[in-house]
Write a protein that holds these residues in place. Structure first.
Motif, PDB file in Angstrom:
ATOM      1  N   ALA A  74      -0.066  53.534  65.801  1.00 58.35           N
ATOM      2  CA  ALA A  74      -0.401  53.961  67.303  1.00 58.35           C
ATOM      3  C   ALA A  74       0.881  54.345  67.949  1.00 58.35           C
ATOM      4  O   ALA A  74       0.962  54.678  68.929  1.00 58.35           O
ATOM      5  CB  ALA A  74      -0.954  52.482  67.887  1.00 58.35           C
ATOM      6  N   LYS A  76       3.741  52.494  68.464  1.00 62.85           N
ATOM      7  CA  LYS A  76       4.184  51.482  69.053  1.00 62.85           C
ATOM      8  C   LYS A  76       5.409  50.858  68.464  1.00 62.85           C
ATOM      9  O   LYS A  76       5.773  49.836  68.918  1.00 62.85           O
ATOM     10  CB  LYS A  76       3.300  50.291  69.690  1.00 62.85           C
ATOM     11  N   PHE A 149      -3.142  44.830  71.011  1.00 62.50           N
ATOM     12  CA  PHE A 149      -2.604  45.991  71.699  1.00 62.50           C
ATOM     13  C   PHE A 149      -2.844  45.550  73.199  1.00 62.50           C
ATOM     14  O   PHE A 149      -1.648  45.881  73.914  1.00 62.50           O
ATOM     15  CB  PHE A 149      -3.398  47.201  71.368  1.00 62.50           C
ATOM     16  N   ALA A 233      -5.692  50.910  65.520  1.00 63.04           N
ATOM     17  CA  ALA A 233      -4.930  51.613  66.305  1.00 63.04           C
ATOM     18  C   ALA A 233      -5.454  53.122  66.615  1.00 63.04           C
ATOM     19  O   ALA A 233      -5.039  53.523  67.740  1.00 63.04           O
ATOM     20  CB  ALA A 233      -3.704  51.919  65.091  1.00 63.04           C
ATOM     21  N   ILE A 237      -6.000  54.415  70.256  1.00 68.54           N
ATOM     22  CA  ILE A 237      -4.972  55.863  70.836  1.00 68.54           C
ATOM     23  C   ILE A 237      -6.302  56.565  71.629  1.00 68.54           C
ATOM     24  O   ILE A 237      -6.053  57.385  72.465  1.00 68.54           O
ATOM     25  CB  ILE A 237      -4.676  56.606  69.474  1.00 68.54           C
TER      26      ILE A 237
END
Length: 240
Positions: A74, A76, A149, A233, A237
């Motif tokens: 992702a 991150k 997340f 992920a 997104i």
């Protein structure tokens, strides 16, 4: 380097407490044989809380290759740090289960059930069907990583995210919920290091009556969580 060390420590604590309660439940000659699935699910939630709380402010408390890969997918987390994190997590899991073995050394010596001994190290399906077992691990890990997340505030800013110590309780509750709701079919590895590291230790430790390490199943709790993490992920997104 410090981040890798704390991933090692956090994952080690996760396995020490998590598989420690499994050993207390299934090995012969312990005082915890009546805790059942509720005890296992609660204990793994507590184990996650401890592992995350210890490592959060230093390494971001991934303590799970699926989380590491999901965050990197992702955008991150830096891909350059992924291999080091995964190695630290696997080694930490191995150390955690080594300490479980030391703690329950006499109980292992008195236990003849090979499946019970293996259960204190790695996961196994209730009904063996590798395809459907894989699906279960994908769904469980998707729920974990997708939840992480948002618990970590990843939707609030377009920048790298990591878990902090204040996130330890909600992540623990998330894992506990996965255990209660989705854990029955496979024992919810939802973490490649949690299964692979201890399975390696089962293979190499001088365990009496240990039987086989069931490497034919080992890919399920490795591949399933990775797929689930990548899907989480991608969903993250798309939504952000």
């Amino acid at each position: 380097m410090t981040a890798y060390i704390f991933e090692f420590i956090g994952t080690g604590m996760l396995i020490l407490i998590g598989n420690g309660v499994v050993a207390n439940l299934v090995l012969k000659g312990t005082k915890g044989a009546d805790s059942g699935w509720v005890g296992i699910s609660l204990a793994w939630g507590i184990a996650v809380f401890i592992g995350v709380f210890i490592s959060a402010d230093v390494s971001g408390a991934h303590i799970n290759p699926a989380v590491t890969i999901g965050l990197a997918t992702a955008g991150k987390f830096s891909w350059s740090m992924v291999p080091g994190y995964i190695i630290a997590q696997i080694l930490g899991a191995m150390m955690g289960n080594f300490l479980v073995w030391l703690t329950y050394k006499k109980q292992y010596e008195h236990t003849e059930d090979e499946d019970a001994i293996l259960a204190t190290f790695s996961t196994a399906p209730a009904i063996r069907s590798l395809g459907w077992n894989l699906v279960t691990e994908i769904i469980g890990t998707f729920a974990l990583v997708f939840g992480v997340f948002y618990i970590a505030g990843g939707a609030l800013a377009n920048e790298p995210i990591s878990l902090g110590s204040l996130d330890a309780l909600p992540v623990a509750l998330l894992v506990m919920g996965i255990g209660f709701g989705l854990g029955g079919p496979t024992g919810y590895a939802i973490n490649p290091a949690r299964d692979l590291g201890p399975r390696i230790m089962h293979a190499i430790l001088p365990l009496k009556n240990k039987g086989k390490s069931d490497w034919a199943y080992a890919l399920v709790p490795i591949v399933g969580p990775i797929i689930g993490a990548v899907l989480a992920a991608l969903a993250f997104i798309l939504l952000n």
